[in-house]
Design a protein around this motif. Structure first.
Motif: not given
Length: 218
Positions: A17-29, A174-181
């Motif tokens: 659960i902590a991992a899910i919260v982290y990857v969703l809450a912390v933005p990366v670009e 096929a695409v590249v994921i390089d960010g989440i926010d």
């Protein structure tokens, strides 16, 4: 002993659960530079994704060179997309390949370079793993659909490979994921252009396409 296993299970669940919260809450670009697959690779989304991702990791190669010299290819009906790209990505008659074939081609190139970087894949790569790797500053190549609609297969085309009938996808991409926010993923997309897509749209497509991804180690 039973209490120990219950506590262990609880700990695993809490970490998950902590991992899910982290990857969703912390933005990366990662701000990767994308490109179009046209006009040279009209069916070469995998080659462009591989080129873009490896170049971003400091091992540059053009998509055209990768497609011509390193991507394993086979004629339609002679191989499974897991083993080779079906057809020719530089022609209108090209189809696609799956992560196993793409990773093999990428590693064929990477092994000629002065780098420890390697492309990896495994069956059923969960979205949480994709996003965790993104948080490690590693772009991930993922399989989705080009039109953001559910996966569709051809009714008129069928490949008979080793006794298996395969109706090829008509909208695989096929695409590249390089960010989440803000609950959106950023796609480096060789057809639609670089764009943000809501997780509520992307996640079902990624799961329907079989949780297919190529990531980097080394």
């Amino acid at each position: 002993m039973i209490k120990f296993f219950k506590r262990l299970i609880l700990l695993v669940v809490l970490v998950w659960i902590a991992a899910i919260v982290y990857v969703l809450a912390v933005p990366v670009e990662l701000n990767i530079q994308g490109r179009s697959q046209y006009p040279t690779l009209p069916n070469g989304c995998e080659s462009v994704a591989a080129s873009v991702a490896m170049s971003a990791q400091g091992v540059p190669i053009t998509a055209e060179t990768f497609a011509a010299d390193y991507l394993p290819k086979a004629a339609a009906g002679t191989a499974n997309p897991e083993d080779a790209y079906i057809g020719d990505p530089s022609s209108d008659s090209g189809y696609y390949c799956y992560p196993q074939a793409l990773a093999r081609g990428m590693n064929a190139f990477l092994s000629t370079q002065n780098t420890s970087l390697r492309a990896k894949t495994h069956k059923l790569v969960p979205l949480t793993e994709v996003l965790l790797r993104l948080h490690m500053n590693r772009p991930v190549i993922v399989w989705t659909t080009v039109d953001d609609e559910k996966p569709a297969r051809s009714e008129s085309v069928v490949w008979n490979v080793n006794g298996e009938e395969i109706h090829p996808y008509t909208n695989l991409h096929a695409v590249v994921i390089d960010g989440i926010d803000d609950f959106q993923v950023h796609l480096v997309d060789s057809v639609n252009g670089d764009r943000w897509l809501p997780l509520t749209t992307f996640a079902p497509l990624y799961y329907q396409m079989g949780l297919r991804a190529v990531y980097f180690t080394g």
